[in-house]
Design an enzyme around this catalytic site. Structure first.
Site, PDB file in Angstrom:
ATOM      1  N   ASP A  29       0.854  -1.183   0.000  1.00 58.56           N
ATOM      2  CA  ASP A  29       0.000   0.000   0.000  1.00 58.56           C
ATOM      3  C   ASP A  29       0.899   1.245   0.000  1.00 58.56           C
ATOM      4  OD1 ASP A  29      -3.190   0.548   1.138  1.00 58.56           O
ATOM      5  OD2 ASP A  29      -1.743   2.206   1.153  1.00 58.56           O
ATOM      6  N   GLN A  90     -14.755   2.334   0.984  1.00 62.85           N
ATOM      7  CA  GLN A  90     -13.898   1.906  -0.138  1.00 62.85           C
ATOM      8  C   GLN A  90     -13.563   3.117  -1.000  1.00 62.85           C
ATOM      9  OE1 GLN A  90     -15.750  -0.767  -2.942  1.00 62.85           O
ATOM     10  NE2 GLN A  90     -13.821  -1.477  -3.781  1.00 62.85           N
ATOM     11  N   HIS A  96     -10.061  -5.118  -3.352  1.00 71.78           N
ATOM     12  CA  HIS A  96      -8.723  -5.318  -2.774  1.00 71.78           C
ATOM     13  C   HIS A  96      -8.844  -5.793  -1.342  1.00 71.78           C
ATOM     14  CE1 HIS A  96      -9.913  -1.080  -2.369  1.00 71.78           C
ATOM     15  NE2 HIS A  96      -9.275  -1.060  -1.221  1.00 71.78           N
ATOM     16  N   HIS A  98      -6.996  -5.758   2.184  1.00 64.59           N
ATOM     17  CA  HIS A  98      -5.925  -5.148   2.979  1.00 64.59           C
ATOM     18  C   HIS A  98      -5.334  -6.221   3.891  1.00 64.59           C
ATOM     19  CE1 HIS A  98      -6.801  -0.753   2.452  1.00 64.59           C
ATOM     20  NE2 HIS A  98      -8.037  -1.174   2.237  1.00 64.59           N
TER      21      HIS A  98
HETATM   22  P1  5GP Z   1      -9.772   1.521   0.455  1.00 60.67           P
HETATM   23  O1  5GP Z   1      -9.901   2.797   1.235  1.00 60.67           O
HETATM   24  O2  5GP Z   1     -10.402   1.631  -0.909  1.00 60.67           O
HETATM   25  O3  5GP Z   1     -10.188   0.303   1.215  1.00 60.67           O
HETATM   26  O4  5GP Z   1      -8.214   1.317   0.239  1.00 60.67           O
HETATM   27  C1  5GP Z   1      -7.501   1.845  -0.840  1.00 60.67           C
HETATM   28  C2  5GP Z   1      -6.043   1.717  -0.486  1.00 60.67           C
HETATM   29  O5  5GP Z   1      -5.278   1.977  -1.649  1.00 60.67           O
HETATM   30  C3  5GP Z   1      -5.591   2.725   0.568  1.00 60.67           C
HETATM   31  O6  5GP Z   1      -5.056   2.030   1.694  1.00 60.67           O
HETATM   32  C4  5GP Z   1      -4.554   3.570  -0.149  1.00 60.67           C
HETATM   33  O7  5GP Z   1      -3.475   3.910   0.685  1.00 60.67           O
HETATM   34  C5  5GP Z   1      -4.105   2.676  -1.297  1.00 60.67           C
HETATM   35  N1  5GP Z   1      -3.695   3.377  -2.494  1.00 60.67           N
HETATM   36  C6  5GP Z   1      -4.323   4.439  -3.087  1.00 60.67           C
HETATM   37  N2  5GP Z   1      -3.663   4.796  -4.202  1.00 60.67           N
HETATM   38  C7  5GP Z   1      -2.604   3.948  -4.338  1.00 60.67           C
HETATM   39  C8  5GP Z   1      -1.559   3.825  -5.308  1.00 60.67           C
HETATM   40  O8  5GP Z   1      -1.471   4.564  -6.297  1.00 60.67           O
HETATM   41  N3  5GP Z   1      -0.647   2.835  -5.108  1.00 60.67           N
HETATM   42  C9  5GP Z   1      -0.712   1.987  -4.045  1.00 60.67           C
HETATM   43  N4  5GP Z   1       0.231   1.052  -3.932  1.00 60.67           N
HETATM   44  N5  5GP Z   1      -1.690   2.080  -3.110  1.00 60.67           N
HETATM   45  C10 5GP Z   1      -2.620   3.054  -3.248  1.00 60.67           C
END
Ligand code: 5GP
Ligand code: ZN
Length: 137
Positions: A29, A90, A96, A98
């Site tokens: 991440d 999300q 995805h 985590h």
């Molecule tokens: P969500 O909030 O959708 O469950 O998690 C999205 C995750 O993607 C977050 O933990 C955020 O830090 C990660 N993330 C967002 N943009 C990028 C990126 O460009 N590259 C990577 N490796 N992680 C990302």
């Protein structure tokens, strides 16, 4: 499609890739909550888990298990989480998982600490929701 994770899959934006299969990819991440915070994604774009084929979800979970095994050789335990839908928090609309390494002094608390108010339900309300779910296809 303008999806960050699809761009990582296609190599159009960089990521710290750990391991991949034909159907799934694990990478760090970019904004880690703890050291080793990893995301495991299907290479096919799905917004929600219930859209996934059995093969893709099985492959995704197997890779999540493999990476969890690696992480837990370095860190004591993990929070394994999926936000399924914008309303649940999300931010990237591509499925995805985590994998967030945890330890007993990280102060993140149990899953119940995510919610500040705890609703109380009567037995009748609980029976109603379980019946509704049993009868929902
Ligand atoms: P969500 O909030 O959708 O469950 O998690 C999205 C995750 O993607 C977050 O933990 C955020 O830090 C990660 N993330 C967002 N943009 C990028 C990126 O460009 N590259 C990577 N490796 N992680 C990302
Ligand atoms: Zn995508």
């Amino acid at each position: 499609m303008d999806c960050i994770f699809c761009k990582i899959v296609s190599g159009n934006i960089p990521a710290r890739k750990i391991e991949e299969t034909q159907k799934s990819l694990a990478f760090l991440d970019a904004f880690p909550l703890t050291k080793g915070h990893t995301l495991v994604i299907p290479k096919t774009h799905y917004a929600k888990i219930q859209e996934m084929t059995k093969e893709d979800s099985s492959d995704l979970f197997e890779l999540a298990k493999t990476i969890t095994n690696k992480l837990e050789s370095l860190f004591p335990a993990s929070l394994i989480a999926i936000h399924n839908g914008k309303e649940s928090g999300q931010e990237v609309p591509h499925v995805h998982i985590h994998l967030i390494p945890r330890n007993s002094s990280d102060k993140a608390g149990p899953v119940h600490s995510l919610f500040t108010s705890r609703p109380k339900f009567t037995d009748m309300e609980l029976d109603e929701i379980v019946n509704t779910l049993r009868n929902t296809k």
